[in-house]
Design a protein around this motif. Structure first.
Motif, PDB file in Angstrom:
ATOM      1  N   SER A 116     -47.159 100.766  41.769  1.00 53.59           N
ATOM      2  CA  SER A 116     -46.198 100.972  42.542  1.00 53.59           C
ATOM      3  C   SER A 116     -44.859 101.026  41.997  1.00 53.59           C
ATOM      4  O   SER A 116     -43.697 101.688  42.273  1.00 53.59           O
ATOM      5  CB  SER A 116     -46.146  99.777  43.473  1.00 53.59           C
ATOM      6  OG  SER A 116     -46.057  98.560  42.789  1.00 53.59           O
ATOM      7  N   ASN A 117     -44.617 100.318  40.827  1.00 54.59           N
ATOM      8  CA  ASN A 117     -43.377 100.612  39.734  1.00 54.59           C
ATOM      9  C   ASN A 117     -43.373 101.937  39.469  1.00 54.59           C
ATOM     10  O   ASN A 117     -42.054 102.427  39.564  1.00 54.59           O
ATOM     11  CB  ASN A 117     -43.336  99.287  38.874  1.00 54.59           C
ATOM     12  CG  ASN A 117     -42.504  98.098  39.206  1.00 54.59           C
ATOM     13  OD1 ASN A 117     -41.387  98.099  39.170  1.00 54.59           O
ATOM     14  ND2 ASN A 117     -43.199  97.341  39.855  1.00 54.59           N
ATOM     15  N   LYS A 146     -40.853  89.312  45.334  1.00 56.71           N
ATOM     16  CA  LYS A 146     -40.481  90.458  46.090  1.00 56.71           C
ATOM     17  C   LYS A 146     -39.057  90.754  45.757  1.00 56.71           C
ATOM     18  O   LYS A 146     -38.369  90.983  46.992  1.00 56.71           O
ATOM     19  CB  LYS A 146     -40.858  89.881  47.401  1.00 56.71           C
ATOM     20  CG  LYS A 146     -42.079  89.385  47.826  1.00 56.71           C
ATOM     21  CD  LYS A 146     -43.094  90.396  47.792  1.00 56.71           C
ATOM     22  CE  LYS A 146     -44.406  90.022  47.943  1.00 56.71           C
ATOM     23  NZ  LYS A 146     -45.180  89.181  46.973  1.00 56.71           N
ATOM     24  N   ALA A 206     -50.254  97.596  37.819  1.00 55.97           N
ATOM     25  CA  ALA A 206     -50.356  96.649  38.803  1.00 55.97           C
ATOM     26  C   ALA A 206     -49.636  97.086  40.105  1.00 55.97           C
ATOM     27  O   ALA A 206     -48.951  98.141  40.024  1.00 55.97           O
ATOM     28  CB  ALA A 206     -48.953  95.552  38.139  1.00 55.97           C
ATOM     29  N   TYR A 207     -50.238  96.571  41.000  1.00 58.47           N
ATOM     30  CA  TYR A 207     -49.805  96.689  42.530  1.00 58.47           C
ATOM     31  C   TYR A 207     -50.051  98.276  42.803  1.00 58.47           C
ATOM     32  O   TYR A 207     -49.171  98.939  43.359  1.00 58.47           O
ATOM     33  CB  TYR A 207     -48.517  96.404  42.889  1.00 58.47           C
ATOM     34  CG  TYR A 207     -48.202  94.697  42.098  1.00 58.47           C
ATOM     35  CD1 TYR A 207     -49.015  93.799  42.570  1.00 58.47           C
ATOM     36  CD2 TYR A 207     -47.199  94.681  41.345  1.00 58.47           C
ATOM     37  CE1 TYR A 207     -48.515  92.574  41.968  1.00 58.47           C
ATOM     38  CE2 TYR A 207     -46.829  93.581  40.787  1.00 58.47           C
ATOM     39  CZ  TYR A 207     -47.566  92.273  41.176  1.00 58.47           C
ATOM     40  OH  TYR A 207     -47.186  91.263  40.493  1.00 58.47           O
ATOM     41  N   ASN A 208     -51.228  98.597  42.396  1.00 59.62           N
ATOM     42  CA  ASN A 208     -51.465 100.127  42.509  1.00 59.62           C
ATOM     43  C   ASN A 208     -50.363 101.037  42.065  1.00 59.62           C
ATOM     44  O   ASN A 208     -50.024 101.963  42.777  1.00 59.62           O
ATOM     45  CB  ASN A 208     -51.935 100.477  43.944  1.00 59.62           C
ATOM     46  CG  ASN A 208     -52.538 101.721  44.158  1.00 59.62           C
ATOM     47  OD1 ASN A 208     -52.874 102.555  43.082  1.00 59.62           O
ATOM     48  ND2 ASN A 208     -52.809 102.043  45.330  1.00 59.62           N
ATOM     49  N   SER A 228     -43.810  96.488  35.579  1.00 53.98           N
ATOM     50  CA  SER A 228     -43.843  95.530  36.496  1.00 53.98           C
ATOM     51  C   SER A 228     -43.965  94.349  36.024  1.00 53.98           C
ATOM     52  O   SER A 228     -43.974  93.338  37.068  1.00 53.98           O
ATOM     53  CB  SER A 228     -45.247  96.070  37.213  1.00 53.98           C
ATOM     54  OG  SER A 228     -46.354  95.605  36.223  1.00 53.98           O
ATOM     55  N   ASN A 230     -41.791  90.223  37.498  1.00 50.62           N
ATOM     56  CA  ASN A 230     -41.353  90.595  39.052  1.00 50.62           C
ATOM     57  C   ASN A 230     -40.389  91.916  38.705  1.00 50.62           C
ATOM     58  O   ASN A 230     -39.346  92.103  39.136  1.00 50.62           O
ATOM     59  CB  ASN A 230     -40.464  89.677  39.458  1.00 50.62           C
ATOM     60  CG  ASN A 230     -41.377  88.399  39.816  1.00 50.62           C
ATOM     61  OD1 ASN A 230     -42.143  88.537  40.892  1.00 50.62           O
ATOM     62  ND2 ASN A 230     -41.388  87.400  39.106  1.00 50.62           N
ATOM     63  N   ASP A 242     -40.598  95.094  44.683  1.00 52.48           N
ATOM     64  CA  ASP A 242     -41.699  95.075  43.967  1.00 52.48           C
ATOM     65  C   ASP A 242     -42.647  93.922  44.369  1.00 52.48           C
ATOM     66  O   ASP A 242     -42.386  92.892  45.437  1.00 52.48           O
ATOM     67  CB  ASP A 242     -41.110  94.361  42.637  1.00 52.48           C
ATOM     68  CG  ASP A 242     -41.916  93.762  41.510  1.00 52.48           C
ATOM     69  OD1 ASP A 242     -42.966  94.731  41.027  1.00 52.48           O
ATOM     70  OD2 ASP A 242     -42.217  92.758  41.413  1.00 52.48           O
ATOM     71  N   SER A 243     -43.929  94.139  44.162  1.00 49.82           N
ATOM     72  CA  SER A 243     -44.978  93.220  44.575  1.00 49.82           C
ATOM     73  C   SER A 243     -45.263  91.977  44.001  1.00 49.82           C
ATOM     74  O   SER A 243     -46.052  91.069  44.497  1.00 49.82           O
ATOM     75  CB  SER A 243     -46.315  94.094  44.886  1.00 49.82           C
ATOM     76  OG  SER A 243     -46.329  95.144  45.623  1.00 49.82           O
TER      77      SER A 243
END
Length: 426
Positions: free
Chosen positions: A207-208, A84, A203-205, A170, A173, A79-80
């Protein structure tokens, strides 16, 4: 004196009594199913927090337990967020499943196995597929979850369509994502749980979302299509219009893919086999909520006067994002195209839009604009979700379940179409 010594001993050991055991990092959790778009197949996805093997042991109901096995892959995901946090996402595809059968399974490895679950394979020739539809279900205030658990246990659903905002996964964390995925395991481990991305997955493109879910195709679950019975279902990302900081390429790639997918689905031989084309995307083209969202404006990013989605021949469009339920008259280009005054949903000349975003989340429900446009047919702020069942090539049922009213169906329609495709609109 004995009492004093005993008390001292208890105080000495008190830290040991209150500290719980650490979690078993090799134990599978967050188990969920998805349909990969290949007949006779099912994907099992789960999470561990240490690397382990990826195995599913399964068997047809009534056979020797777990006498079949399949091995898959494991992918590390970090996770970004600032911590982390690292987890391992496991995916196993089960193949050569017999339509109409029930299977029992568990997943994991010799370092830890999940509970035992069961499922019924997707049969693309199923005559009357039944779904639960909703968006915006969160880990806080998941009002509809208990009722969905019961319907899943009763075996009345062939699949669940979660139309974006998948638990704000997301947040904190990704701990909120872990908790949400544990909660929906009670339904998603038993029926295919088909998703599309929403704004809260950004969140974070995304990613989750892209790592946790396993939808058909090779677009990291952002957009895809699949078939079930007489239906071709198209899942879209409305978010490509709003998060341009992640690049405009996805917007154009999705548009080109969607145009090609609709052309293929509308070929006469495909339309004869699967006459119903249904789309799902998170942010609606139209809505009458009183919150100034994109769908409240005529020149919205998703719809707009020129219809950003090429949707000729689409029968039903499913949306969420607004924390309400709203049924629209058949509408295209901001105009109503009812079949007739007496029977508006019989042979309509435009798609039927349903907004179903009131399953329950911490943001609660929204308010409606007191002066909706002519295309708004029915509105409710009750918590709930939608049932959909295709009965045959001409009849489709939609009904809204109110969790506030003990599961009462507060709105329902039949869409009846003697003809599908481009010609049905003219």
């Amino acid at each position: 004196m004995v009492t004093v010594y005993a008390a001292c001993a208890l105080l000495c050991f008190a830290p040991l009594l209150v500290v719980s055991d650490p979690p078993v990092l090799t134990q599978p959790e967050q188990v969920h199913l998805s349909y990969p778009g290949v007949p006779g197949s099912m994907v099992v996805t789960w999470t561990t927090f240490n690397r382990t093997d990826s195995l599913v042991e399964y068997s047809p109901w009534g056979d020797i337990l777990f006498h079949k096995s399949a091995k898959g892959s494991v992918t590390p995901f970090v996770d970004s967020g600032n911590e982390k946090r690292k987890m391992f996402i496991h995916r196993v595809t089960l193949s050569d499943l017999k339509p109409g059968s029930h299977y029992v399974y568990h997943c994991g490895s010799d370092m830890g196995w999940s509970d035992m679950f069961w499922f019924r394979p997707i049969d693309e020739t199923i005559i009357q597929p039944a779904f639960a539809l909703y968006g915006d279900l969160g880990n806080e205030n998941p009002q509809s979850l208990a009722r969905l658990q019961k319907e899943t246990q009763l075996g009345i659903l062939d699949a669940i369509l979660h139309i974006g905002t998948v638990g704000i996964i997301s947040q904190d964390n990704a701990r909120v994502g872990d908790e949400f995925m544990r909660q929906i395991q009670s339904i998603a481990a038993y029926v295919p749980y088909m998703t599309c991305p929403g704004n809260h997955e950004s969140a974070y493109n995304f990613s989750n979302y892209r790592n946790r879910f396993s939808m058909p195709g090779r677009t990291e679950s952002l957009w895809y299509s699949w078939n079930i019975g007489p239906i071709h279902i198209i899942s879209l990302s409305t978010e490509v219009y709003f998060y341009l900081e992640f690049g405009q390429e996805l917007l154009f790639r999705q548009y080109d893919w969607l145009k090609q997918d609709l052309e293929e689905a509308n070929r006469p031989e495909n339309r004869a086999a699967r006459p119903w084309i249904i789309t799902m995307g998170h942010r609606p083209m139209y809505c009458s909520d009183d919150d100034q969202d994109d769908c409240t404006t005529f020149d919205s990013f998703v719809g707009g006067p020129d219809r950003c989605f090429p949707s000729p021949g689409v029968d039903v469009e499913l949306w969420a994002h607004e924390h309400t339920y709203e049924r629209l008259w058949p509408v295209y280009g901001d105009k109503v195209f009812n079949g007739s005054v007496a029977e508006p949903y019989t042979n309509p000349k435009a798609p039927v839009h349903i907004i179903t975003g009131s399953a329950g989340c911490k943001e609660k429900t929204d308010r409606f604009n007191p002066n909706p446009k002519d295309w708004s047919a029915f509105r409710s702020t009750d918590y709930g979700y939608t049932h959909m069942q295709v009965v045959n090539h001409t009849h489709l049922y939609l009904g809204q379940v109110s969790d506030d009213q003990a599961g009462k169906t507060i709105d329902s329609i039949w869409i009846i179409k003697d003809k599908h495709g481009y010609d049905a609109w003219f």
